[in-house]
Write a protein that holds these residues in place. Structure first.
Motif, mmCIF file in Angstrom:
data_model
loop_
_atom_site.group_PDB
_atom_site.id
_atom_site.type_symbol
_atom_site.label_atom_id
_atom_site.label_comp_id
_atom_site.label_asym_id
_atom_site.label_seq_id
_atom_site.Cartn_x
_atom_site.Cartn_y
_atom_site.Cartn_z
ATOM 1 N N ARG A 105 0.704 -1.208 -0.016
ATOM 2 C CA ARG A 105 0.000 0.121 0.116
ATOM 3 C C ARG A 105 0.671 1.087 0.131
ATOM 4 O O ARG A 105 0.614 2.182 -0.757
ATOM 5 N N THR A 106 1.845 1.266 0.736
ATOM 6 C CA THR A 106 2.818 2.546 0.798
ATOM 7 C C THR A 106 3.610 2.780 -0.532
ATOM 8 O O THR A 106 3.643 3.842 -0.939
ATOM 9 N N GLY A 197 -8.421 13.157 11.231
ATOM 10 C CA GLY A 197 -7.529 14.328 10.773
ATOM 11 C C GLY A 197 -6.684 13.894 9.772
ATOM 12 O O GLY A 197 -6.483 14.670 8.879
ATOM 13 N N GLU A 198 -6.095 12.580 9.776
ATOM 14 C CA GLU A 198 -5.135 12.198 8.759
ATOM 15 C C GLU A 198 -5.766 12.302 7.399
ATOM 16 O O GLU A 198 -5.350 12.621 6.419
ATOM 17 N N HIS A 199 -7.152 11.702 7.211
ATOM 18 C CA HIS A 199 -7.713 11.808 5.949
ATOM 19 C C HIS A 199 -8.178 13.275 5.369
ATOM 20 O O HIS A 199 -8.122 13.522 4.220
ATOM 21 N N ASP A 200 -8.216 14.400 6.442
ATOM 22 C CA ASP A 200 -8.455 15.495 6.072
ATOM 23 C C ASP A 200 -7.004 16.218 5.564
ATOM 24 O O ASP A 200 -7.225 16.699 4.541
ATOM 25 N N PHE A 201 -6.013 15.778 5.998
ATOM 26 C CA PHE A 201 -4.829 16.142 5.569
ATOM 27 C C PHE A 201 -4.547 15.528 4.061
ATOM 28 O O PHE A 201 -4.061 16.443 3.184
ATOM 29 N N LEU A 202 -4.686 14.396 3.756
ATOM 30 C CA LEU A 202 -4.709 13.853 2.588
ATOM 31 C C LEU A 202 -5.558 14.493 1.466
ATOM 32 O O LEU A 202 -5.304 14.778 0.603
ATOM 33 N N LEU A 203 -6.856 14.954 1.866
ATOM 34 C CA LEU A 203 -7.553 15.806 1.071
ATOM 35 C C LEU A 203 -7.045 16.823 0.637
ATOM 36 O O LEU A 203 -7.276 17.330 -0.606
ATOM 37 N N GLY A 209 -2.240 20.167 -5.220
ATOM 38 C CA GLY A 209 -1.895 19.981 -6.502
ATOM 39 C C GLY A 209 -0.505 20.345 -6.706
ATOM 40 O O GLY A 209 0.224 20.213 -7.775
ATOM 41 N N ASP A 210 0.293 20.547 -5.557
ATOM 42 C CA ASP A 210 1.815 21.031 -5.872
ATOM 43 C C ASP A 210 2.718 20.241 -4.736
ATOM 44 O O ASP A 210 3.706 20.865 -4.612
ATOM 45 N N VAL A 211 2.185 19.344 -4.154
ATOM 46 C CA VAL A 211 3.064 18.649 -2.992
ATOM 47 C C VAL A 211 4.142 17.642 -3.687
ATOM 48 O O VAL A 211 3.397 16.624 -4.436
ATOM 49 N N PRO A 212 5.153 17.665 -3.547
ATOM 50 C CA PRO A 212 6.014 16.838 -3.841
ATOM 51 C C PRO A 212 5.946 15.381 -3.638
ATOM 52 O O PRO A 212 5.565 14.992 -2.590
ATOM 53 N N ASP A 218 6.000 10.351 2.537
ATOM 54 C CA ASP A 218 6.091 10.374 3.906
ATOM 55 C C ASP A 218 5.005 10.388 4.635
ATOM 56 O O ASP A 218 4.745 9.897 5.632
ATOM 57 N N MET A 219 3.833 11.126 4.165
ATOM 58 C CA MET A 219 2.782 11.030 4.768
ATOM 59 C C MET A 219 1.767 9.842 4.995
ATOM 60 O O MET A 219 1.370 9.482 5.865
#
Length: 243
Positions: A105-106, A197-203, A209-212, A218-219
């Motif tokens: 999955r990772t 909260g972790e899924h909020d961050f993924l959304l 649209g500009d995260v390496p 890492d997230m």
């Protein structure tokens, strides 16, 4: 422990099985698989339980054939172990198999997020928002572990569906079955709770649209390592669950 001793000491899976309603037009083998998987995940059939196919078939009111097919699928997912000509058991937790499921999955999900980020359609965004709203409601009401993991999985499933990778999702579900079982254990035994909260961050990443991709990795890696919050306690409290 030898096979004979394990048989003598094992919990009989059929006697503690909880049945689920069969869906309209659901094939018998699919229903049997769903029932057995539910019981393994929810610890009604804990690691080391013995599965006797005739007894399981009698409890479910089906012939042995669909039960045998369901057990075969669980063996392929490393959730059930067959000692040739002796007995069939719910597998003990193998942390090597667990690690391979997390790795699968990772390795995949950061690439899916990278492909989707900044390209969400309004409908796709609404799918994630509705899922997170359901998670928040479950966290507020204290939903049961089965529903919590189901809605959590639905969030991740959307990543595969929205990128046209449904077959990859199915393959990863098989590989990560042991990993998923440990997640269930954390919730069932009260070591863990739903982390909205972790899924909020993924959304947020999907929308930005500009995260390496390395930061996305890492997230996701940290998110999927949530089991580390309780695995030592699980092993200390239930050493008999582990291989």
């Amino acid at each position: 422990m030898g096979i004979a001793q394990r048989i003598e000491a094992s919990i009989d899976a059929a006697s503690c099985m909880h049945l689920l309603d069969r869906e309209p037009r659901e094939q018998a083998a699919d229903w049997c698989h769903r029932v057995l998987l539910h019981n393994i995940q929810m610890l009604y059939m804990p690691p080391g339980s013995i599965l006797r196919e005739p007894d399981l078939a009698a409890r479910m009111g089906v012939s042995r054939t669909p039960v045998h097919e369901a057990v075969k699928r669980l063996v392929e997912a490393h959730l059930v172990f067959v000692a040739p000509k002796r007995a069939t058991f719910v597998s003990l937790i193998d942390m090597d198999v667990h690690a391979q499921g997390r790795f699968a999955r990772t390795a995949v999900e950061p690439l899916l997020i990278a492909k989707l980020q900044g390209r969400l359609t309004p409908g796709q965004r609404a799918d994630y928002e509705a899922n997170i709203a359901r998670q928040a409601e479950m966290a507020r009401l204290g939903a049961n572990p089965r529903d919590v993991v189901t809605v959590d999985d639905e969030f991740h499933h959307l990543l595969y569906t929205h990128t046209g990778n449904e077959l990859v999702w199915e393959a990863n579900r098989m590989v990560s079955a042991q990993f998923d079982r440990v997640r269930y254990m954390g919730l069932v035994l009260g070591y863990e709770r739903l982390m909205v909260g972790e899924h909020d961050f993924l959304l947020d990443i999907l929308e930005t649209g500009d995260v390496p991709v390395v930061d996305i990795y890492d997230m996701v890696d940290a998110h999927l390592k949530g089991y580390r919050r309780f695995i030592d306690r699980l092993a200390a409290d239930h050493p008999d669950y582990f291989a």
